[in-house]
Design a protein around this motif. Structure first.
Motif, PDB file in Angstrom:
ATOM      1  N   ALA A  20       0.828  -1.215   0.000  1.00 27.06           N
ATOM      2  CA  ALA A  20       0.000   0.000   0.000  1.00 27.06           C
ATOM      3  C   ALA A  20       0.857   1.257   0.000  1.00 27.06           C
ATOM      4  CB  ALA A  20      -0.931  -0.010   1.211  1.00 27.06           C
ATOM      5  N   ASP A  21       2.008   1.206   0.636  1.00 27.68           N
ATOM      6  CA  ASP A  21       2.908   2.360   0.627  1.00 27.68           C
ATOM      7  C   ASP A  21       3.427   2.645  -0.775  1.00 27.68           C
ATOM      8  OD1 ASP A  21       2.845   3.163   3.327  1.00 27.68           O
ATOM      9  OD2 ASP A  21       4.206   1.548   3.878  1.00 27.68           O
ATOM     10  N   LEU A  22       3.678   1.593  -1.554  1.00 25.38           N
ATOM     11  CA  LEU A  22       4.139   1.789  -2.927  1.00 25.38           C
ATOM     12  C   LEU A  22       3.059   2.457  -3.766  1.00 25.38           C
ATOM     13  CD1 LEU A  22       5.959  -1.636  -3.487  1.00 25.38           C
ATOM     14  CD2 LEU A  22       6.956   0.554  -2.796  1.00 25.38           C
ATOM     15  N   TYR A  23       1.809   2.100  -3.531  1.00 16.84           N
ATOM     16  CA  TYR A  23       0.704   2.750  -4.241  1.00 16.84           C
ATOM     17  C   TYR A  23       0.585   4.216  -3.830  1.00 16.84           C
ATOM     18  CZ  TYR A  23      -1.165  -1.407  -6.509  1.00 16.84           C
ATOM     19  OH  TYR A  23      -1.336  -2.494  -7.326  1.00 16.84           O
ATOM     20  N   MET A  24       0.690   4.487  -2.546  1.00 15.58           N
ATOM     21  CA  MET A  24       0.565   5.875  -2.088  1.00 15.58           C
ATOM     22  C   MET A  24       1.697   6.735  -2.640  1.00 15.58           C
ATOM     23  SD  MET A  24      -2.213   6.399  -0.457  1.00 15.58           S
ATOM     24  CE  MET A  24      -1.784   8.033   0.148  1.00 15.58           C
ATOM     25  N   ARG A  25       2.915   6.206  -2.640  1.00 10.18           N
ATOM     26  CA  ARG A  25       4.035   6.949  -3.207  1.00 10.18           C
ATOM     27  C   ARG A  25       3.780   7.228  -4.683  1.00 10.18           C
ATOM     28  NH1 ARG A  25       6.798  10.309  -1.229  1.00 10.18           N
ATOM     29  NH2 ARG A  25       7.353   8.952   0.549  1.00 10.18           N
ATOM     30  N   SER A  26       3.237   6.265  -5.403  1.00  4.47           N
ATOM     31  CA  SER A  26       2.950   6.445  -6.831  1.00  4.47           C
ATOM     32  C   SER A  26       1.790   7.407  -7.060  1.00  4.47           C
ATOM     33  CB  SER A  26       2.638   5.094  -7.474  1.00  4.47           C
ATOM     34  OG  SER A  26       3.750   4.228  -7.419  1.00  4.47           O
ATOM     35  N   LEU A  27       0.766   7.336  -6.215  1.00  9.03           N
ATOM     36  CA  LEU A  27      -0.389   8.217  -6.381  1.00  9.03           C
ATOM     37  C   LEU A  27      -0.023   9.686  -6.199  1.00  9.03           C
ATOM     38  CD1 LEU A  27      -3.048   6.001  -4.611  1.00  9.03           C
ATOM     39  CD2 LEU A  27      -3.188   6.810  -6.983  1.00  9.03           C
ATOM     40  N   GLN A  28       1.080   9.956  -5.524  1.00 11.75           N
ATOM     41  CA  GLN A  28       1.531  11.340  -5.398  1.00 11.75           C
ATOM     42  C   GLN A  28       1.979  11.920  -6.734  1.00 11.75           C
ATOM     43  OE1 GLN A  28       4.501  11.325  -2.239  1.00 11.75           O
ATOM     44  NE2 GLN A  28       2.927  11.671  -0.685  1.00 11.75           N
ATOM     45  N   SER A  29       2.259  11.042  -7.716  1.00 16.96           N
ATOM     46  CA  SER A  29       2.669  11.520  -9.040  1.00 16.96           C
ATOM     47  C   SER A  29       1.462  11.922  -9.892  1.00 16.96           C
ATOM     48  CB  SER A  29       3.473  10.439  -9.769  1.00 16.96           C
ATOM     49  OG  SER A  29       2.638   9.361 -10.171  1.00 16.96           O
ATOM     50  N   VAL A  30       0.251  11.631  -9.408  1.00 20.22           N
ATOM     51  CA  VAL A  30      -0.969  11.996 -10.134  1.00 20.22           C
ATOM     52  C   VAL A  30      -1.889  12.744  -9.161  1.00 20.22           C
ATOM     53  CG1 VAL A  30      -0.953  10.297 -11.980  1.00 20.22           C
ATOM     54  CG2 VAL A  30      -1.741   9.605  -9.736  1.00 20.22           C
ATOM     55  N   PRO A  31      -1.554  13.989  -8.842  1.00 19.84           N
ATOM     56  CA  PRO A  31      -2.290  14.720  -7.805  1.00 19.84           C
ATOM     57  C   PRO A  31      -3.747  14.980  -8.137  1.00 19.84           C
ATOM     58  CG  PRO A  31      -0.734  16.158  -8.957  1.00 19.84           C
ATOM     59  CD  PRO A  31      -0.424  14.764  -9.385  1.00 19.84           C
ATOM     60  N   HIS A  32      -4.165  14.811  -9.390  1.00 17.87           N
ATOM     61  CA  HIS A  32      -5.578  15.006  -9.723  1.00 17.87           C
ATOM     62  C   HIS A  32      -6.452  13.856  -9.232  1.00 17.87           C
ATOM     63  CE1 HIS A  32      -4.150  12.465 -13.032  1.00 17.87           C
ATOM     64  NE2 HIS A  32      -5.407  12.121 -13.252  1.00 17.87           N
ATOM     65  N   VAL A  33      -5.826  12.749  -8.825  1.00 16.61           N
ATOM     66  CA  VAL A  33      -6.577  11.616  -8.276  1.00 16.61           C
ATOM     67  C   VAL A  33      -6.610  11.742  -6.757  1.00 16.61           C
ATOM     68  CG1 VAL A  33      -6.664   9.105  -7.997  1.00 16.61           C
ATOM     69  CG2 VAL A  33      -5.991  10.101 -10.209  1.00 16.61           C
ATOM     70  N   GLN A  34      -7.805  11.770  -6.195  1.00 14.36           N
ATOM     71  CA  GLN A  34      -7.966  11.919  -4.754  1.00 14.36           C
ATOM     72  C   GLN A  34      -8.029  10.560  -4.067  1.00 14.36           C
ATOM     73  OE1 GLN A  34     -11.083  13.901  -1.506  1.00 14.36           O
ATOM     74  NE2 GLN A  34     -11.293  14.317  -3.677  1.00 14.36           N
ATOM     75  N   VAL A  35      -7.228  10.398  -3.019  1.00 12.48           N
ATOM     76  CA  VAL A  35      -7.304   9.202  -2.184  1.00 12.48           C
ATOM     77  C   VAL A  35      -8.312   9.492  -1.072  1.00 12.48           C
ATOM     78  CG1 VAL A  35      -6.052   7.582  -0.710  1.00 12.48           C
ATOM     79  CG2 VAL A  35      -4.914   8.585  -2.713  1.00 12.48           C
ATOM     80  N   VAL A  36      -9.471   8.867  -1.158  1.00 15.04           N
ATOM     81  CA  VAL A  36     -10.560   9.155  -0.236  1.00 15.04           C
ATOM     82  C   VAL A  36     -10.246   8.662   1.176  1.00 15.04           C
ATOM     83  CG1 VAL A  36     -12.997   8.709   0.249  1.00 15.04           C
ATOM     84  CG2 VAL A  36     -12.239   9.134  -2.105  1.00 15.04           C
ATOM     85  N   GLY A  37      -9.581   7.516   1.265  1.00 15.69           N
ATOM     86  CA  GLY A  37      -9.245   6.963   2.571  1.00 15.69           C
ATOM     87  C   GLY A  37      -8.837   5.520   2.438  1.00 15.69           C
TER      88      GLY A  37
END
Length: 381
Positions: A20-37
């Motif tokens: 899950a940490d690898l996904y969160m680190r990667s999701l920071q590269s696409v700031p238009h996608v919101q991580v709801v929780g």
């Protein structure tokens, strides 16, 4: 928080472990996608993860379902044994679902998920998503354009070194989650890793019609895990269209992650399966007097423009894990087929299980699922 307050593409996570940490680190590269929780059955793990990344912690999966918009995507990042139950729950709740690999541990389970997604009109995809990355798309571009001539044979290696002797107990993620080595050994390196190159191959050539494989344990007892899955497998893949393929997986042999496409005019080579930005090189074949030589110096194959956001290296990989979820979200928004389709996930699952479960019989198994080649990313045309 309610779905009415969420604007734009959104995802939520089930499972707050190592990956899950690898996904969160990667999701920071696409700031238009919101991580709801995020939600995890271990409240301490969930608290540590959500606190580290500054995201909402859900204490019940029902709250997660009540918050995510219907056009959002649930990321199933649980342990493999839980994939089927969690994927089914997400689909039954009416949500598009992206699952970590494998889609399910058994084919009857995978077929049920495939059927359920179709009945509900939902997208269902599974990792890995490196097939959408620059290296895979560049290799596919080179194959489509016959840079090495007609492909005749492919060697793909996914050997990770002598992992049972590695200090796996000390491998800790950014938010403090340990690498689940016991689970990894029980699931096996084939289910965990074969998809990295199988997805590339199926995307390029479509349906695998037959698998001839063998698998087994070179090291029966790994870190006290006596019920471990095979730690070595080798398979020959026969595609309906395309070249012959040999694929190996192990956590015993010397680290080797290269793939080589041998064509009439030379060899295309990628040396790092887990690096989105790994170079694709063409080694031209030529004659010098009476000798036939593949050039030891490769010419790099490049795409004409920018591709996708890259992420830095963390541990053994330099991969953007967000490419799959983003592809799903864009397909939903654009009302188009998703490149990571449920057919793709089902076929990948069947081929992987055929290799994993081959044992020492080295028998041939005809595949029952089908998958068309994948549409290239627009920047790889």
């Amino acid at each position: 928080m309610s779905s009415k307050t969420i604007q734009g593409p959104a995802v939520t996570l089930i499972g707050c472990g190592f990956v899950a940490d690898l996904y969160m680190r990667s999701l920071q590269s696409v700031p238009h996608v919101q991580v709801v929780g995020a939600f995890d059955i271990d409240p301490d793990r969930a608290e540590a993860f959500c606190s580290h990344w500054g995201v909402t912690r859900f204490t019940a999966v029902e709250d997660l379902f009540a918050t995510l918009p219907r056009d959002g995507v649930v990321l199933n990042l649980t342990n493999p044994d839980a994939h089927f139950d969690v994927n089914r729950a997400c689909l039954q709740a009416g949500f598009h679902t992206y699952s970590e690999k494998p889609l399910a541990m058994q084919m009857d389970q995978a077929r049920e998920l495939h059927r359920l997604a179709a009945e509900k009109g939902l997208l269902l995809a599974s990792a890995p998503c490196s097939v959408l990355g620059q290296a895979a798309q560049t290799l596919a571009y080179a194959v489509r354009n016959n840079i090495a001539g007609k492909p005749r044979l492919i060697y793909a290696e996914l050997d990770d070194g002598f992992i049972p002797q590695a200090p796996v107990e000390s491998w800790i993620s950014e938010s403090g989650a340990p690498w689940p080595f016991e689970d990894e050994f029980r699931v096996g390196c084939t289910l965990e890793h074969a998809g990295y190159y199988l997805s590339w191959l199926i995307a390029m050539f479509g349906t695998v019609r037959r698998v001839v494989a063998a698998s087994g344990q070179a090291i029966p007892d790994k870190k006290g895990v006596a019920d471990a899955a095979p730690d070595f497998s080798v398979a020959t893949l026969f595609f309906e269209t395309g070249p012959m393929v040999r694929l190996t997986c192990s956590i015993v042999a010397q680290h080797d992650h290269q793939i080589r496409v041998i064509g009439d005019n030379g060899v295309l080579q990628v040396k790092k399966a887990w690096a989105n930005g790994a170079p694709v090189k063409f080694h031209k074949r030529f004659r010098i007097r009476r000798r036939l030589i593949d050039s030891p110096i490769g010419r790099r194959v490049s795409l004409p423009g920018p591709t996708h956001p890259m992420v830095g290296r963390w541990g053994a990989a330099s991969m953007n894990f967000a490419l799959g979820p983003v592809e799903m979200l864009e397909a939903i928004a654009e009302r188009r087929p998703c490149r990571l389709s449920s057919d793709f996930a089902l076929h990948l699952n069947e081929v992987t299980l055929a290799i994993q479960n081959a044992g020492d019989h080295a028998g041939a198994q005809d595949m029952t699922t089908r998958c068309d080649p994948m549409e290239p990313m627009t920047w790889a045309l």
